[in-house]
Design a protein around this motif. Structure first.
Motif, short mmCIF file in Angstrom:
data_model
loop_
_atom_site.label_atom_id
_atom_site.label_comp_id
_atom_site.label_asym_id
_atom_site.label_seq_id
_atom_site.Cartn_x
_atom_site.Cartn_y
_atom_site.Cartn_z
N HIS A 31 0.58 18.81 3.96
CA HIS A 31 0.29 17.87 2.67
C HIS A 31 -1.16 18.33 2.24
N CYS A 70 4.70 14.19 -4.16
CA CYS A 70 5.28 14.60 -2.88
C CYS A 70 5.85 13.30 -2.16
N CYS A 118 4.85 12.14 0.20
CA CYS A 118 3.68 11.24 0.66
C CYS A 118 2.85 10.28 0.00
N CYS A 178 1.17 18.73 -3.20
CA CYS A 178 1.08 19.09 -1.79
C CYS A 178 2.06 20.34 -1.48
ZN LIG Z 1 2.38 15.32 0.66
#
Ligand SMILES: [Zn+2]
Length: 390
Positions: free
Chosen positions: A233, A243, A245, A250
């Protein structure tokens, strides 16, 4: 059974590298001859070590050889996103038996750990052990190492703070330790792979996600809360794709199993690769393995995908090399099977972007241990614990 003091622990760790004579041990440890013999005799009394005949003469009286107890058994459990591997080793971490099964991590901890224990039971039935001395476990997500629990692991629903270490320890009747998959792979490389003689190195795992094992002076560096090395990340481009996340750009959003599958599908649909289009039509979806197969066939679009990914990994790695000055970088994980096209791209970026002092003596290599790194590393993890003073 644990050693009683730090000297005994150090001797056990030396013997884990192979049996040797009392005279040879005397050459490498900072103990008087009489003290050394007292500690070795005590280890034999405790059943942790055993005599192993006489060494070749070095001039004088022949010195007695000592080795780890032949009864010592460690278990390694390597839990992946889609598979579980178990192995039983002797005290020197030589693999005596290894079993692997497809297994979906999303079935949850109770079901998955039960599968691992059942597989180990098969190895027991084969006569490989009666009692285990310790079990090491790797899981594909962040782990709070002191507590032995996964913490908010993204691809492991139901595992958050599940007491993996306690559950396995109770089930197998031996000490257990748990760590993330990247760290145990790094320990495997340290014990039996390319990093055997290297105290400070990085292992970059490129699989479904991207992570980095950091070894400092022969030990895993985990950081304050256990998240050190979570390089997937790190942002490589402000305007990059979103991403998993929630952030954008990332490294993992560019390279890793999911990103490769997405890029390959886009290329296949746009007519950029007849080979990938054919495989997409046949299978209904594409994976990182399809990209690897296409690249191996010389497919220009697939090779370009691998090169682009390798360049992004290289960018991040160049910064890590400047920061950490490792003696070795090992590339591992499923996507590492993309092989030498990937390696060449990573190398060229790192060597171009890092300072000569950091890269002058820096091999960047593909892992040679492959799937064995995880299970051997898991047994290394638990043996480090068992062979430390209680
Ligand atoms: Zn990420």
């Amino acid at each position: 059974m644990r050693p009683e003091n730090a000297h005994q622990a150090m001797l056990l760790r030396l013997l884990r590298e192979g049996g040797r004579s009392r005279a040879e041990l005397g050459d490498v440890v900072d103990l008087s001859r009489s003290k050394l013999n007292v500690e070795l005799d005590r280890l034999i009394e405790l059943g942790l070590a055993e005599p192993d005949g006489l060494a070749e003469s070095r001039g004088g009286r022949r010195s007695g050889r000592v080795r780890l107890s032949r009864q010592t058994r460690f278990a390694g459990i390597d839990i992946g996103a889609t598979s579980v591997d178990v192995a039983v080793t002797d005290g020197e971490l030589g693999v005596l038996g290894h079993l692997s099964e497809p297994c979906d991590i999303r079935e949850g901890p109770a079901a998955v750990l039960d599968r691992a224990v059942t597989l180990l039971g098969k190895l027991r039935e084969q006569g490989l052990y009666t009692q285990l001395h310790g079990a090491g476990i790797g899981v594909p997500g962040p782990v709070s190492f002191p507590e032995g629990v996964p913490v908010v692991p993204p691809i492991m629903p139901g595992w958050d703070r599940y007491p993996v270490r306690e559950a396995v320890s109770e089930e197998l009747g031996c000490p257990a330790m748990v760590d993330n998959d990247v760290n145990i792979m790094a320990l495997g490389e340290l014990h039996a792979g390319l990093a055997r003689q290297v105290g400070d190195f990085l292992l970059v795992k490129i699989g479904t996600g991207v992570g980095c094992g950091i070894v400092v002076d022969g030990k895993i560096y985990r950081g304050v809360s256990g998240s050190a090395g979570d390089i997937g990340h790190i942002r490589v481009d402000d305007d990059g794709p979103i991403c998993a996340c929630g952030n954008s750009g990332c490294l993992e959003a560019y390279f890793g199993g999911a990103a490769l599958a997405r890029q390959a599908t886009a290329v296949a649909r746009s007519g950029g690769s007849p080979y990938l289009a054919e495989r997409l039509a046949a299978a209904g979806e594409l994976t990182a393995e399809d990209v690897a197969a296409a690249a191996a066939q010389g497919d220009a679009a697939a090779i370009q995908i691998v090169r682009d990914g390798g360049r992004r990994v290289g960018q991040v790695l160049a910064s890590l090399v400047s920061f950490f000055n490792p003696g070795l970088v090992i590339i591992a994980g499923g996507v590492a099977r993309l092989g030498h096209v990937l390696l060449a791209e990573i190398r060229s970026v790192v060597y171009r972007r890092s300072l000569p002092l950091a890269t002058g003596n820096l091999p960047i290599v593909l892992s040679e241990l492959g799937d064995a790194a995880g299970i051997v590393g898991a047994t290394r993890l638990i043996s480090d614990h068992v062979y430390s003073a209680a």
